[in-house]
Design a protein around this motif. Structure first.
Motif, PDB file in Angstrom:
ATOM      1  N   LEU A  65      -6.886  10.361 -11.633  1.00  0.00           N
ATOM      2  CA  LEU A  65      -6.384   9.009 -11.866  1.00  0.00           C
ATOM      3  C   LEU A  65      -6.345   8.743 -13.367  1.00  0.00           C
ATOM      4  CD1 LEU A  65      -8.327   6.968  -9.181  1.00  0.00           C
ATOM      5  CD2 LEU A  65      -5.960   7.732  -9.107  1.00  0.00           C
ATOM      6  N   ALA A  77      -3.880   0.880  -5.355  1.00  0.00           N
ATOM      7  CA  ALA A  77      -4.382   1.072  -3.996  1.00  0.00           C
ATOM      8  C   ALA A  77      -3.327   0.801  -2.944  1.00  0.00           C
ATOM      9  CB  ALA A  77      -5.637   0.233  -3.758  1.00  0.00           C
ATOM     10  N   ILE A 135      -1.412   8.661 -10.656  1.00  0.00           N
ATOM     11  CA  ILE A 135      -2.145   9.893 -10.326  1.00  0.00           C
ATOM     12  C   ILE A 135      -1.340  11.076 -10.846  1.00  0.00           C
ATOM     13  CG2 ILE A 135      -1.160  10.036  -7.986  1.00  0.00           C
ATOM     14  CD1 ILE A 135      -3.947  10.974  -7.060  1.00  0.00           C
TER      15      ILE A 135
HETATM   16  S1  SF4 Z   1       0.160   6.202  -4.626  1.00  0.00           S
HETATM   17 FE1  SF4 Z   1      -0.562   5.780  -6.721  1.00  0.00          FE
HETATM   18  S2  SF4 Z   1      -0.891   3.576  -6.727  1.00  0.00           S
HETATM   19 FE2  SF4 Z   1      -0.747   4.197  -4.608  1.00  0.00          FE
HETATM   20  S3  SF4 Z   1      -2.838   4.494  -3.968  1.00  0.00           S
HETATM   21 FE3  SF4 Z   1      -2.054   6.506  -4.639  1.00  0.00          FE
HETATM   22  S4  SF4 Z   1      -2.595   6.603  -6.773  1.00  0.00           S
HETATM   23 FE4  SF4 Z   1      -2.850   4.515  -6.198  1.00  0.00          FE
END
Ligand code: SF4
Ligand code: SF4
Lengths: 176, 352
Positions: A65, A77, A135
């Motif tokens: 992350l 999230a 990510i």
């Molecule tokens: S897709 Fe990206 S924004 Fe959505 S939960 Fe996963 S890391 Fe977080």
């Protein structure tokens, strides 16, 4: 259909085999001495010598992350990565951002974000699907641990690997 | 029978056994390193300095592994086979003179007058280990390995025995210490550079000796199941051959038995063709114990050189096909060794 394999007709010198054997022995001993005197260098002795500086830009290592330049965890999230992850390595517990917070309009943040590195196949789907570009697959590849629990990357660890990502998504700026 | 004899014999047995077992472990290590270097790899170099502690790690691993016994094996022979594979190879080294004398004690455990016959008699028992392993495992690949092994051993034992006959025609004695003594007086059998080296008859004799040496070397390769004659354990064809059903130290015994057989084979070749513990210019042990030690060192250096040759051959040549192996043994080496005997006989008739 039967196929007749043509056999070469060897002359008497070839049929003696000894010249061929001698030639073969000469080749192996040449390789042997070249290795002994360090003239051949093929093997990279891993923990001492590494290839890290040569990893290509598209190298897919451990997913991590990232924070943005304001220090906020970029992830909102939305759980899209959790949904798409083929081996189901990601587990997210969403939390709510308090209305008084500076980033109140983001609404959600990951309370817990676990990636089980025993399961992860480094496919990069999470990076691809993420709408927030939160990510990324980093270049870390030596992921080790003595227990299964050791192999689960929690949010802190993920943020530590990820670091800060500059630019790209700016939609949560105050001015927008 | 006196106590000094018993004491020195025991000391020699323990010393030689310990040394040969150590050499065997390092032969395994050397095999891995040499094969690696010949293939541009590095081989085991992590345990201890340059990987020198690797044999201990291997032994520990073998001993700690589960002693797995498949359900349908014939238990008695199944457990007997690994011992039979290892013991004959160790016993044969007892008649080989591995040094001159040390403090007046001859450096050979059993100086018996049937010398080389004893070697052949005991060494050929080694095949029982392999055949029993193949048969008692009750599995088809080990069985094939055992069958191959028995026919291979029988074929090559012939040329093995025939190849050494010229030597004993020359020496006139089967005792291995006498063979060494002859070579000290007249020069090594395949390289008579010293003694009365102006005698053309000796040079003439060196040619059939060389033939003998090549046949004997190849037959020893076949006897010890080394490539290019490792058909009993051809991994790619037989899934490991006769020891497929063995695990842990029982497998280790086969593995180490092969290396001991290699050491014994080299020791016999050195004794028969390379002058044993003799090196030109170095006197024997009666001139001081330091020379006795040097003689022993010379002997084992020659043995190690031959072991390297074995490894070199192994990592160069591909495996023979079964029919080629048989044809080679029965149609070429057997005849060559046979003709060689007559050549030596004729030369001896004119020279002496
Ligand atoms: S897709 Fe990206 S924004 Fe959505 S939960 Fe996963 S890391 Fe977080
Ligand atoms: S890289 Fe693939 S397997 Fe690993 S967490 Fe992302 S989506 Fe899942």
């Amino acid at each position: 259909m039967a196929i007749t394999v043509p056999r070469p007709n060897l002359n008497w010198r070839e049929r003696l085999y000894l010249p061929a054997i001698a030639a073969g022995l000469a080749i192996t001993i040449k390789h042997f001495t070249n290795m002994i005197f360090g003239r051949t260098k093929v093997t990279m002795e891993y923990p001492e010598e590494k290839w890290d500086s040569n990893l290509p830009d598209h190298y897919r290592g451990a997913p991590a992350l990232v924070r943005d330049t304001d220090g906020r965890v970029r992830c909102v999230a939305c759980q899209l990565c959790e949904f798409i992850c083929p081996p189901r390595a990601i587990k997210i517990v969403p939390g709510e951002i308090s209305p008084t917070d500076r980033f109140a309009k983001v609404e959600k943040f990951p309370d817990a974000f676990d990636i089980d590195m025993i399961r992860c196949i480094y496919c990069g789907m999470c990076e691809e699907v993420c709408p927030e570009q939160a990510i990324y697959l980093r270049k870390d590849y030596a992921i080790t641990g003595f227990t299964r629990e050791d192999m689960v990357h929690h949010k802190d660890k993920l943020l530590e690997i990820g670091g800060v990502m500059h630019g790209v998504v700016l939609k949560w700026n105050q001015r927008k | 029978m006196n106590y000094v004899f018993i004491g020195t014999s025991l000391a020699k047995i323990i010393g030689l056994l310990g040394f040969v077992l150590g050499l065997m472990n390092y032969a395994v290590y050397a095999e891995r390193r040499v094969s690696a270097l010949m293939q541009d790899r590095l081989g085991p170099n992590r345990v201890g300095f340059a990987g020198l502690a690797q044999p201990f790690a291997d032994a520990g691993k073998f001993l700690l592994k589960e002693q797995f016994t498949p359900a349908q094996v014939n238990k008695f022979y199944y457990f007997l086979a690994p011992c039979l594979a290892m013991i004959p190879a160790i016993i044969t080294i007892s008649v080989v003179p591995f040094g001159s004398t040390l403090f007046g004690v001859p450096m050979v455990i059993a100086d018996i007058n049937v010398g080389i016959l004893f070697v052949f008699a005991i060494a050929s028992l080694g095949v029982y280990g392999i055949v029993l392993a193949g048969w008692s495992s009750n599995s088809k690949y080990p069985f094939l390995g055992g069958v191959r092994s028995s026919s291979q051993m029988i074929s090559y034992e012939l040329s093995l025995a025939l190849a050494v006959i010229p030597i004993f025609m020359l020496v006139g004695n089967l005792r291995l210490t006498n063979v060494v003594q002859y070579q000290i007086d007249n020069g090594w059998l395949i390289a008579p550079f010293f003694g009365d080296w102006t005698n053309p008859g000796k040079w003439l004799l060196a040619i059939p000796m060389l033939i003998s040496f090549v046949v004997f070397l190849i037959a020893i390769l076949a006897e010890t199941n080394r490539l290019p004659f490792d058909l009993p354990e051809a991994e790619q064809e037989l899934a490991g051959g006769y020891h497929t059903e063995y695990a842990s130290m029982k497998f280790g015994m086969f593995f180490l038995g092969e290396y001991i057989a290699m050491i014994t084979g080299s020791a016999i070749i050195v004794t028969l063709f390379f002058g044993g513990w003799h090196f030109p210019g170095i006197p024997d042990g009666s001139h001081g114990w330091i020379f006795g030690l040097i003689n022993i060192a010379v002997f084992f250096t020659k043995v190690c050189a031959l072991i390297f040759l074995f490894m070199w051959v192994r990592w160069t040549l591909p495996r023979f096909r079964w029919d080629q192996l048989m044809r080679l043994g029965w149609l070429f080496f057997f005849e060559i060794a046979l003709v060689n005997i007559f050549i030596v006989a004729i030369i001896l008739m004119f020279v002496h």
